[in-house]
Write a protein that holds these residues in place. Structure first.
Motif, PDB file in Angstrom:
ATOM      1  N   ALA A   1      -2.110 -10.312   9.897  1.00 13.46           N
ATOM      2  CA  ALA A   1      -1.666 -11.231   8.855  1.00 13.46           C
ATOM      3  C   ALA A   1      -1.204 -10.468   7.612  1.00 13.46           C
ATOM      4  O   ALA A   1      -0.226 -10.861   6.953  1.00 13.46           O
ATOM      5  CB  ALA A   1      -2.793 -12.193   8.497  1.00 13.46           C
ATOM      6  N   TYR A   2      -1.899  -9.374   7.292  1.00 15.19           N
ATOM      7  CA  TYR A   2      -1.497  -8.537   6.153  1.00 15.19           C
ATOM      8  C   TYR A   2      -0.114  -7.948   6.397  1.00 15.19           C
ATOM      9  O   TYR A   2       0.755  -7.968   5.511  1.00 15.19           O
ATOM     10  CB  TYR A   2      -2.534  -7.441   5.959  1.00 15.19           C
ATOM     11  CG  TYR A   2      -2.228  -6.435   4.878  1.00 15.19           C
ATOM     12  CD1 TYR A   2      -1.819  -6.822   3.609  1.00 15.19           C
ATOM     13  CD2 TYR A   2      -2.371  -5.064   5.128  1.00 15.19           C
ATOM     14  CE1 TYR A   2      -1.554  -5.882   2.618  1.00 15.19           C
ATOM     15  CE2 TYR A   2      -2.125  -4.123   4.147  1.00 15.19           C
ATOM     16  CZ  TYR A   2      -1.716  -4.534   2.897  1.00 15.19           C
ATOM     17  OH  TYR A   2      -1.460  -3.603   1.925  1.00 15.19           O
ATOM     18  N   ARG A   3       0.110  -7.418   7.594  1.00 17.90           N
ATOM     19  CA  ARG A   3       1.430  -6.872   7.924  1.00 17.90           C
ATOM     20  C   ARG A   3       2.506  -7.939   7.767  1.00 17.90           C
ATOM     21  O   ARG A   3       3.586  -7.677   7.228  1.00 17.90           O
ATOM     22  CB  ARG A   3       1.427  -6.312   9.342  1.00 17.90           C
ATOM     23  CG  ARG A   3       2.750  -5.665   9.781  1.00 17.90           C
ATOM     24  CD  ARG A   3       2.655  -5.181  11.208  1.00 17.90           C
ATOM     25  NE  ARG A   3       3.858  -4.514  11.653  1.00 17.90           N
ATOM     26  CZ  ARG A   3       4.927  -5.118  12.163  1.00 17.90           C
ATOM     27  NH1 ARG A   3       4.916  -6.447  12.286  1.00 17.90           N
ATOM     28  NH2 ARG A   3       5.979  -4.421  12.553  1.00 17.90           N
ATOM     29  N   ALA A   4       2.233  -9.148   8.225  1.00 15.20           N
ATOM     30  CA  ALA A   4       3.213 -10.232   8.112  1.00 15.20           C
ATOM     31  C   ALA A   4       3.512 -10.553   6.647  1.00 15.20           C
ATOM     32  O   ALA A   4       4.677 -10.796   6.275  1.00 15.20           O
ATOM     33  CB  ALA A   4       2.700 -11.467   8.838  1.00 15.20           C
ATOM     34  N   ARG A   5       2.483 -10.555   5.795  1.00 18.26           N
ATOM     35  CA  ARG A   5       2.714 -10.810   4.365  1.00 18.26           C
ATOM     36  C   ARG A   5       3.576  -9.721   3.757  1.00 18.26           C
ATOM     37  O   ARG A   5       4.463  -9.998   2.930  1.00 18.26           O
ATOM     38  CB  ARG A   5       1.380 -10.897   3.617  1.00 18.26           C
ATOM     39  CG  ARG A   5       0.614 -12.182   3.837  1.00 18.26           C
ATOM     40  CD  ARG A   5      -0.506 -12.356   2.831  1.00 18.26           C
ATOM     41  NE  ARG A   5      -1.527 -11.313   2.920  1.00 18.26           N
ATOM     42  CZ  ARG A   5      -2.538 -11.322   3.775  1.00 18.26           C
ATOM     43  NH1 ARG A   5      -2.658 -12.304   4.658  1.00 18.26           N
ATOM     44  NH2 ARG A   5      -3.444 -10.355   3.762  1.00 18.26           N
ATOM     45  N   LEU A   6       3.322  -8.487   4.127  1.00 13.61           N
ATOM     46  CA  LEU A   6       4.099  -7.380   3.591  1.00 13.61           C
ATOM     47  C   LEU A   6       5.561  -7.489   3.997  1.00 13.61           C
ATOM     48  O   LEU A   6       6.463  -7.292   3.178  1.00 13.61           O
ATOM     49  CB  LEU A   6       3.523  -6.044   4.080  1.00 13.61           C
ATOM     50  CG  LEU A   6       2.179  -5.639   3.494  1.00 13.61           C
ATOM     51  CD1 LEU A   6       1.564  -4.501   4.301  1.00 13.61           C
ATOM     52  CD2 LEU A   6       2.302  -5.246   2.025  1.00 13.61           C
ATOM     53  N   LEU A   7       5.806  -7.801   5.262  1.00 15.18           N
ATOM     54  CA  LEU A   7       7.186  -7.892   5.729  1.00 15.18           C
ATOM     55  C   LEU A   7       7.929  -9.057   5.087  1.00 15.18           C
ATOM     56  O   LEU A   7       9.166  -9.032   4.968  1.00 15.18           O
ATOM     57  CB  LEU A   7       7.222  -8.007   7.254  1.00 15.18           C
ATOM     58  CG  LEU A   7       7.321  -6.684   8.024  1.00 15.18           C
ATOM     59  CD1 LEU A   7       6.179  -5.745   7.703  1.00 15.18           C
ATOM     60  CD2 LEU A   7       7.420  -6.932   9.513  1.00 15.18           C
ATOM     61  N   ALA A   8       7.190 -10.085   4.679  1.00 12.47           N
ATOM     62  CA  ALA A   8       7.806 -11.243   4.022  1.00 12.47           C
ATOM     63  C   ALA A   8       7.987 -11.038   2.522  1.00 12.47           C
ATOM     64  O   ALA A   8       8.707 -11.825   1.884  1.00 12.47           O
ATOM     65  CB  ALA A   8       6.959 -12.487   4.273  1.00 12.47           C
ATOM     66  N   ARG A   9       7.353 -10.029   1.961  1.00 13.71           N
ATOM     67  CA  ARG A   9       7.477  -9.756   0.530  1.00 13.71           C
ATOM     68  C   ARG A   9       8.950  -9.484   0.210  1.00 13.71           C
ATOM     69  O   ARG A   9       9.588  -8.635   0.833  1.00 13.71           O
ATOM     70  CB  ARG A   9       6.622  -8.541   0.162  1.00 13.71           C
ATOM     71  CG  ARG A   9       6.563  -8.211  -1.321  1.00 13.71           C
ATOM     72  CD  ARG A   9       5.515  -8.992  -2.035  1.00 13.71           C
ATOM     73  NE  ARG A   9       5.420  -8.615  -3.445  1.00 13.71           N
ATOM     74  CZ  ARG A   9       4.547  -9.129  -4.287  1.00 13.71           C
ATOM     75  NH1 ARG A   9       3.668 -10.042  -3.867  1.00 13.71           N
ATOM     76  NH2 ARG A   9       4.515  -8.762  -5.553  1.00 13.71           N
ATOM     77  N   PRO A  10       9.555 -10.194  -0.778  1.00 14.62           N
ATOM     78  CA  PRO A  10      10.992 -10.028  -1.009  1.00 14.62           C
ATOM     79  C   PRO A  10      11.433  -8.591  -1.229  1.00 14.62           C
ATOM     80  O   PRO A  10      12.507  -8.191  -0.757  1.00 14.62           O
ATOM     81  CB  PRO A  10      11.243 -10.900  -2.250  1.00 14.62           C
ATOM     82  CG  PRO A  10      10.211 -11.977  -2.142  1.00 14.62           C
ATOM     83  CD  PRO A  10       8.992 -11.300  -1.586  1.00 14.62           C
ATOM     84  N   SER A  11      10.634  -7.794  -1.924  1.00 15.31           N
ATOM     85  CA  SER A  11      11.031  -6.409  -2.181  1.00 15.31           C
ATOM     86  C   SER A  11      11.104  -5.607  -0.894  1.00 15.31           C
ATOM     87  O   SER A  11      12.008  -4.770  -0.715  1.00 15.31           O
ATOM     88  CB  SER A  11      10.048  -5.745  -3.152  1.00 15.31           C
ATOM     89  OG  SER A  11       8.731  -5.770  -2.621  1.00 15.31           O
ATOM     90  N   TYR A  12      10.180  -5.857   0.037  1.00 20.56           N
ATOM     91  CA  TYR A  12      10.228  -5.109   1.279  1.00 20.56           C
ATOM     92  C   TYR A  12      11.251  -5.697   2.242  1.00 20.56           C
ATOM     93  O   TYR A  12      11.930  -4.955   2.968  1.00 20.56           O
ATOM     94  CB  TYR A  12       8.870  -5.023   1.964  1.00 20.56           C
ATOM     95  CG  TYR A  12       8.945  -4.042   3.122  1.00 20.56           C
ATOM     96  CD1 TYR A  12       9.281  -2.709   2.884  1.00 20.56           C
ATOM     97  CD2 TYR A  12       8.758  -4.451   4.437  1.00 20.56           C
ATOM     98  CE1 TYR A  12       9.408  -1.804   3.919  1.00 20.56           C
ATOM     99  CE2 TYR A  12       8.880  -3.546   5.482  1.00 20.56           C
ATOM    100  CZ  TYR A  12       9.210  -2.222   5.214  1.00 20.56           C
ATOM    101  OH  TYR A  12       9.355  -1.320   6.244  1.00 20.56           O
ATOM    102  N   ALA A  13      11.387  -7.008   2.247  1.00 20.08           N
ATOM    103  CA  ALA A  13      12.407  -7.629   3.088  1.00 20.08           C
ATOM    104  C   ALA A  13      13.790  -7.072   2.745  1.00 20.08           C
ATOM    105  O   ALA A  13      14.621  -6.834   3.634  1.00 20.08           O
ATOM    106  CB  ALA A  13      12.379  -9.145   2.926  1.00 20.08           C
TER     107      ALA A  13
END
Length: 214
Positions: A180-192
């Protein structure tokens, strides 16, 4: 004065640094280190170590992704903080930044370098190292949104580290907090944004870029 960032978009450490620029909304120029841009030919003289990212502002050269983020914190104190002002909280953020670089990114890269023949190929060793780190990080993330308080330097390290680690040796299904943490990170606009800029090079990932895990 503009900051110039020498990089390749597919590099995990370049994505880590770019994520901080995007979080802080700090403009920068890029020099692509893939031979496609004439401005990058001075990189060898600028930084003989040859590792990227490297940032340049005026006469100041800043190397390594963590060093660049630390520089941005000092240089732009009014932008979104990625390192807490409280010394103990800052120490915790820096500790987890090192965890992500040393115990997630490092074994993941050994798997890649082994596949490429740059190092001895020892997948069982590095998969076991990732399994250990995954378990520790999953326990850490239970009940947390980000790895050390508010979104921070450590999460900038975690986003590309966990992207490529999961590609190289998938996070086990039982580690729900980590997934779930990985999914949040990938959805973060800066990382997306950083990840979208890297998409043209996905086919070159030596272990194969899996569909549906980006």
């Amino acid at each position: 004065m503009s900051i110039t960032l020498y990089l390749h978009p597919f590099s995990s450490y370049c994505q880590k640094a770019k994520m901080a620029f995007y979080e802080k909304e700090i403009p920068f120029e890029t020099r692509m280190l893939d031979g496609s841009e004439p401005g990058a030919s001075d990189f060898a003289a600028l930084w003989p170590i040859g590792r990227f990212p490297v940032a340049v502002e005026g006469e100041r050269l800043v190397f390594e992704a963590t060093g660049i983020i630390e520089y941005l914190e000092a240089r732009f104190p009014d932008a979104m903080p990625l390192i807490p002002a409280d010394p103990l909280a800052a120490a915790e953020v820096r500790m987890w930044d090192r965890f992500l670089d040393n115990y997630i990114s490092y074994p993941q890269q050994r798997l890649v370098y082994g596949k490429l023949g740059r190092e001895a190929d020892d997948p069982p060793r590095w998969r076991a190292a990732l399994e250990t780190a995954y378990g520790l990080l999953d326990a850490r993330m239970a009940g947390r949104e980000w790895v050390a308080g508010d979104f921070s330097l450590a999460d900038c390290a975690a986003a590309p580290a966990l992207l490529y680690a999961d590609w190289s040796h998938p996070i086990p299904e039982g580690l729900a907090a980590l997934k779930a943490y990985r999914a949040r990170l990938l959805a973060r606009p800066s990382y997306a944004r950083a990840l979208d800029e890297a998409r043209p090079w996905r086919a070159y990932f030596p272990l194969g870029a899996p569909e549906g895990r980006d």
